[in-house]
Design a protein around this motif. Sequence first.
Motif, PDB file in Angstrom:
ATOM      1  N   UNK A   1       0.814  -1.070   0.097  1.00 40.83           N
ATOM      2  CA  UNK A   1       0.144  -0.088   0.011  1.00 40.83           C
ATOM      3  C   UNK A   1       0.670   1.329   0.023  1.00 40.83           C
ATOM      4  N   UNK A   2       1.936   1.196   0.553  1.00 43.13           N
ATOM      5  CA  UNK A   2       2.637   2.287   0.829  1.00 43.13           C
ATOM      6  C   UNK A   2       3.690   2.848  -0.123  1.00 43.13           C
ATOM      7  N   UNK A   3       4.221   1.664  -0.771  1.00 43.59           N
ATOM      8  CA  UNK A   3       5.429   1.917  -1.517  1.00 43.59           C
ATOM      9  C   UNK A   3       5.056   0.950  -2.853  1.00 43.59           C
ATOM     10  N   UNK A   4       4.210  -0.068  -3.047  1.00 45.78           N
ATOM     11  CA  UNK A   4       3.878  -0.800  -4.121  1.00 45.78           C
ATOM     12  C   UNK A   4       5.037  -1.964  -4.337  1.00 45.78           C
ATOM     13  N   UNK A   5       5.432  -2.209  -3.032  1.00 42.81           N
ATOM     14  CA  UNK A   5       6.506  -3.486  -2.861  1.00 42.81           C
ATOM     15  C   UNK A   5       5.917  -4.705  -2.683  1.00 42.81           C
ATOM     16  N   UNK A   6       6.169  -5.492  -3.637  1.00 44.17           N
ATOM     17  CA  UNK A   6       5.422  -6.852  -3.351  1.00 44.17           C
ATOM     18  C   UNK A   6       6.392  -8.077  -3.456  1.00 44.17           C
ATOM     19  N   UNK A   7       7.703  -7.787  -3.598  1.00 39.54           N
ATOM     20  CA  UNK A   7       8.615  -8.836  -3.655  1.00 39.54           C
ATOM     21  C   UNK A   7       9.929  -8.344  -3.077  1.00 39.54           C
ATOM     22  N   UNK A   8      11.085  -9.359  -3.141  1.00 35.10           N
ATOM     23  CA  UNK A   8      12.372  -8.857  -2.716  1.00 35.10           C
ATOM     24  C   UNK A   8      13.087  -8.018  -3.663  1.00 35.10           C
ATOM     25  N   UNK A   9      12.562  -8.004  -4.852  1.00 40.83           N
ATOM     26  CA  UNK A   9      13.489  -7.003  -5.696  1.00 40.83           C
ATOM     27  C   UNK A   9      12.950  -5.789  -5.657  1.00 40.83           C
ATOM     28  N   UNK A  10      11.403  -5.459  -4.927  1.00 37.62           N
ATOM     29  CA  UNK A  10      11.197  -4.150  -4.940  1.00 37.62           C
ATOM     30  C   UNK A  10      11.858  -3.673  -3.618  1.00 37.62           C
ATOM     31  N   UNK A  11      11.996  -4.478  -2.523  1.00 39.26           N
ATOM     32  CA  UNK A  11      12.783  -4.065  -1.157  1.00 39.26           C
ATOM     33  C   UNK A  11      14.218  -3.622  -1.578  1.00 39.26           C
ATOM     34  N   UNK A  12      14.790  -4.308  -2.591  1.00 39.03           N
ATOM     35  CA  UNK A  12      16.156  -3.762  -3.080  1.00 39.03           C
ATOM     36  C   UNK A  12      16.252  -2.677  -3.598  1.00 39.03           C
ATOM     37  N   UNK A  13      15.181  -2.408  -4.633  1.00 42.96           N
ATOM     38  CA  UNK A  13      15.292  -1.209  -5.203  1.00 42.96           C
ATOM     39  C   UNK A  13      14.931   0.015  -4.316  1.00 42.96           C
ATOM     40  N   UNK A  14      13.859  -0.207  -3.458  1.00 42.53           N
ATOM     41  CA  UNK A  14      13.467   1.023  -2.391  1.00 42.53           C
ATOM     42  C   UNK A  14      14.855   1.517  -1.770  1.00 42.53           C
ATOM     43  N   UNK A  15      15.560   0.295  -0.911  1.00 45.89           N
ATOM     44  CA  UNK A  15      16.573   0.571  -0.206  1.00 45.89           C
ATOM     45  C   UNK A  15      17.858   1.408  -0.926  1.00 45.89           C
ATOM     46  N   UNK A  16      18.242   0.746  -2.262  1.00 45.03           N
ATOM     47  CA  UNK A  16      19.525   1.451  -2.862  1.00 45.03           C
ATOM     48  C   UNK A  16      18.977   2.750  -3.528  1.00 45.03           C
ATOM     49  N   UNK A  17      17.789   2.775  -4.351  1.00 43.97           N
ATOM     50  CA  UNK A  17      17.861   4.055  -4.922  1.00 43.97           C
ATOM     51  C   UNK A  17      17.037   5.271  -4.010  1.00 43.97           C
ATOM     52  N   UNK A  18      16.588   4.689  -2.760  1.00 45.49           N
ATOM     53  CA  UNK A  18      16.088   6.046  -1.977  1.00 45.49           C
ATOM     54  C   UNK A  18      17.043   6.436  -0.811  1.00 45.49           C
ATOM     55  N   UNK A  19      17.938   5.094  -0.550  1.00 43.14           N
ATOM     56  CA  UNK A  19      18.741   5.300   0.704  1.00 43.14           C
ATOM     57  C   UNK A  19      20.286   4.823   0.330  1.00 43.14           C
ATOM     58  N   UNK A  20      20.564   4.474  -0.722  1.00 43.12           N
ATOM     59  CA  UNK A  20      21.993   4.002  -1.239  1.00 43.12           C
ATOM     60  C   UNK A  20      22.461   2.908  -0.250  1.00 43.12           C
ATOM     61  N   UNK A  21      21.403   1.873   0.155  1.00 45.11           N
ATOM     62  CA  UNK A  21      21.851   0.555   0.809  1.00 45.11           C
ATOM     63  C   UNK A  21      21.704  -0.475  -0.002  1.00 45.11           C
ATOM     64  N   UNK A  22      22.876  -1.219  -0.206  1.00 48.00           N
ATOM     65  CA  UNK A  22      22.901  -2.408  -1.078  1.00 48.00           C
ATOM     66  C   UNK A  22      22.514  -3.658  -0.241  1.00 48.00           C
ATOM     67  N   UNK A  23      21.579  -4.325  -0.753  1.00 52.00           N
ATOM     68  CA  UNK A  23      21.317  -5.505  -0.140  1.00 52.00           C
ATOM     69  C   UNK A  23      20.847  -6.529  -1.324  1.00 52.00           C
ATOM     70  N   UNK A  24      20.627  -7.906  -0.980  1.00 51.02           N
ATOM     71  CA  UNK A  24      20.265  -8.784  -2.174  1.00 51.02           C
ATOM     72  C   UNK A  24      18.906  -9.452  -2.059  1.00 51.02           C
ATOM     73  N   UNK A  25      18.166  -9.623  -2.862  1.00 52.35           N
ATOM     74  CA  UNK A  25      16.802 -10.276  -2.780  1.00 52.35           C
ATOM     75  C   UNK A  25      16.779 -11.682  -2.423  1.00 52.35           C
ATOM     76  N   UNK A  26      16.027 -12.167  -1.994  1.00 49.91           N
ATOM     77  CA  UNK A  26      15.827 -13.764  -1.736  1.00 49.91           C
ATOM     78  C   UNK A  26      15.911 -14.623  -2.986  1.00 49.91           C
ATOM     79  N   UNK A  27      15.421 -13.988  -3.975  1.00 52.45           N
ATOM     80  CA  UNK A  27      15.413 -14.656  -5.186  1.00 52.45           C
ATOM     81  C   UNK A  27      17.120 -15.063  -5.760  1.00 52.45           C
ATOM     82  N   UNK A  28      17.823 -14.108  -5.486  1.00 51.73           N
ATOM     83  CA  UNK A  28      19.250 -14.565  -5.797  1.00 51.73           C
ATOM     84  C   UNK A  28      19.866 -15.995  -5.054  1.00 51.73           C
ATOM     85  N   UNK A  29      18.945 -16.259  -3.916  1.00 50.16           N
ATOM     86  CA  UNK A  29      19.519 -17.303  -3.113  1.00 50.16           C
ATOM     87  C   UNK A  29      18.532 -18.553  -3.372  1.00 50.16           C
TER      88      UNK A  29
END
Length: 465
Positions: free
Chosen positions: A379-407
């Motif tokens: 509802x707040x950010x349109x995030x529905x998966x790990x890739x969306x979490x990754x995009x939010x953190x890196x694009x908005x805050x410069x924090x690099x993490x990896x989605x669960x799909x990479x594993x």
Amino acid sequence: MPQATPIPAPHKGPAPVPQAAPVPRPATAPEARSAPVPATSRRTAAVPMSATLAADAALEARRRAGQRVLAMTSGEIGLPVLPELRARLAAAAGENAYGPVAGSSALREAAAGYWRRRGLATDPELVVAGPGSKALLYALLLSVGGDAVVPVPGWVSYAAQARLAGGQPLPVPILPGQGGVPDPARLRETVIAARAAGRNPRAVVVTVPDNPTGTVAPAATVRRLAAVARDLDLFVISDEIYGDLVHDPARPAVSPAAYAPERTVVTTGLTKNLAVGGWRTGVARLPDSPAGRELRTTLLSVASQIWSSPPAPVQSAAAYAFAEPPEITEWIAASRRLHATVARAAAARFTGAGAHLAPVTATCYLYPDFEPLRARLAAAHGITDGAGLVRFLVERHGIGVLPASAFGEPDGALRIRAATSRLYGDTDERRTTALTAPDPLALPWIREALDHLGDALADLTGPRP
């Protein structure tokens, strides 16, 4: 219980090399378009760039562009090299001969002693060194052949290496909070079904302790997995690169080699415990059994065709490290305390934001699950998966993490992996201070990094601005 058959003999000599595609004659455009794709190209086309290395490169590009970044993508250990270890490497710089394919006798003896001190009797003749445990894992999959069972979630390269070796990865989920070891009951089901379908599973890969979850499978689960591997005649390839980074040294991880010594290969190296990832030297302990000795012959043939021998100067330094003089054990103990302190502090930021996180008991990895916040994130950010979490953190805050799909997890999983091993400072002076500080969390640069993470998570999980 299905009837057991002997472990199939490893391939004799090097793994067969696919025939090169013939050089095509000049063709018209339609003919060129219909030219067959070589089998090797089809195999490698299915293998992506390592997710951790690709994410690191993307973060570095942001840093060069002047953006503030917080690198939590890879397990690069952000600590300086122990001075005595650096001196050993410098003293060996003149060693420029190839040396034995299996590695120097000094390194193999030292590695055997390392494992003996951990309760695994080891013949130095059954130790093989290579240019990093990652290369050894791939060479082992080539040597064993067939398909490989891999844990889900599991390190990003296991499935890719299985494909490169000509087999198929067979994913099996872990038990909750018991990362790195496929659920033994599901392992049995998967292997039986795969064989019935004409597949050829010959190995199961485990990680003890685990990347990406930062957890340690209990001895009971490891024992059950070893029993299933024996019943189904599978090699166990146990990646124990994080073995020295269990946060409580009084409760060490238990190797499958303790329960199935005749079929378990153990790999490790200096990359994580001594923060020398760029030195690229690892060791494998092969089973003391007819199958293990045959595997050694095949592995050495493969190694001779790929890397010839490990880098000689690094072998000298590694032999010193595996002998574990006091300065080595003290340095590792200090790094283990630092990892535990910072990882737990970062874990508190994630759980405080509402994510679920199994207790971190080893390594520097966190594997938070945002499933409890799915409706809010959508509802707040349109995030529905790990890739969306990754995009939010890196694009908005410069924090690099990896989605669960990479594993190996489904794309829709709302899980990420975050590594805390590069939060210790951006200079060797700061990193050394972090390593020796009574309270690393009081250091301003570590506190700032954790606050940066906390602010980003508050933005992620709080009300939409």
